[in-house]
Design a protein around this motif. Structure first.
Motif: not given
Ligand SMILES: Nc1nc2c(c(=O)[nH]1)N[C@H]1C(S)=C(S)[C@@H](COP(=O)(O)O)O[C@H]1N2
Ligand SMILES: [Mo]
Length: 306
Positions: A62-69, A75-78, A202-207
């Motif tokens: 959930i915290t390692g495969y993200n979309n946060f452009y 996918k691992d940039d965030p 707490d929700i991680p920054n990337q999420n």
């Protein structure tokens, strides 16, 4: 407290034993939030239709495969870059057609709501999906508090856009800041939440720290992260992906196996994670939340208004 919307996906009915052992290790350090429910699970087996079995993904997935452009398009940039974002202090500007417009600190917002757990499937328009145990509150609670005025028909959201902390903003992929919107009745629906946590942390920054939207029956890009502004408006708001390619990304963006993306089919999805659930599943109408939300769209052509 009744939790209508999590009733069909408790730990008890969806957690097969091998995953149960896994989750127990993960949550060993988490304290009591989920502990009680977990201990009651015993050697539960997955049952029923596996597409409905909302077994939460692992924390690392959930915290390692993200979309946060804002932090890059990979996918691992965030996960790599989002630590640069300052999330304290945080406030949300709430404006437009509301009785009490203003800048609300996160502490103030959280002091008036009740945080609960919602285990939702997240379906990206790119065809991958995950199941996330969010912690959050109903957006309706916040909107009711600020007082929605007569004439408001839509809710517009904006993400933080701070170039010093968000390397992705240097690339004009979309017209920053990231913007999204909902019709007012969608925003007020009890399934629509503002999430501040995952797995009781707490929700991680990337999420999308410290607070993001989650609208489980729509493609993931509607669930805008790191929100700094909420506006109650009369007209359908301009949104980031819809502006980028209206034919590919509609304003509604309801998950719909019948309405293909112009460049790919939406009939199936791939669950992130290994084992049993790594194969493709048929996409469910409204991402499996048809019973709860179909009435919002009665009489609408969901292909035209995609
Ligand atoms: N501000 C912002 N919000 C965003 C995005 C983004 O790039 N920027 N990506 C969206 C997309 S495409 C998806 S699928 C989900 C992914 O959420 P997750 O990384 O927590 O799984 O966030 C959505 N919210
Ligand atoms: Mo997405």
């Amino acid at each position: 407290m009744a939790r209508r919307y999590t009733s069909k996906l408790t730990w008890d009915d969806v957690t097969p034993e091998h995953l149960y052992l896994n989750r127990r290790q993960i949550m060993a350090g988490m304290g009591g939030v989920l502990g009680a429910g977990l201990l009651g699970a015993g050697a539960a087996q997955a049952q029923g239709d596996p597409r409905l079995a909302l077994i939460p993904n692992e924390w690392d997935e959930i915290t390692g495969y993200n979309n946060f452009y804002e932090f890059g398009t990979g996918k691992d940039d965030p996960a790599r870059n989002a630590h640069m974002m300052t999330t304290e202090p945080w406030s949300i500007e709430i404006d437009g057609l509301v009785d009490n417009p203003g800048t609300y600190s996160l502490e103030d917002i959280l002091s008036e709501v009740e945080i609960e757990e919602r285990i939702y499937r997240l379906r990206c328009v790119e065809r991958w999906s995950m199941v996330v145990p969010w912690n959050g509150f109903e957006l309706a609670d916040l909107l009711n508090r600020v007082g929605v005025q007569e004439g408001a028909r839509y809710v517009a959201f904006e993400t933080l856009a701070r170039p010093e902390e968000m390397p992705g903003l240097r690339v004009p992929v979309i017209d920053w800041p990231y913007r999204e919107g909902l019709r007012l009745d969608e925003a007020m629906h009890p399934l629509t939440i503002m999430a501040t946590g995952i797995y009781g942390r707490d929700i991680p920054n990337q999420n999308g720290a410290p607070i993001r939207l989650v609208v489980p029956w729509k493609y993931g890009y509607k669930s805008i992260k790191s929100i700094v502004r909420i506006s109650l408006v009369e007209e359908q708001p301009v949104t980031a992906w819809n502006t980028y390619a209206p034919n590919e990304y509609g304003f509604y963006s309801n998950v719909n196996p019948e309405r293909d993306h112009p460049r790919w089919s939406q009939a199936e999805e791939r669950r992130i994670g290994g084992g049993l659930f790594s194969r493709n599943f048929p996409t469910l109408m409204f991402n499996g939340y048809e019973e709860e939300v179909a009435s919002l769209y009665e009489g609408m052509d969901l292909i035209e208004f995609h």
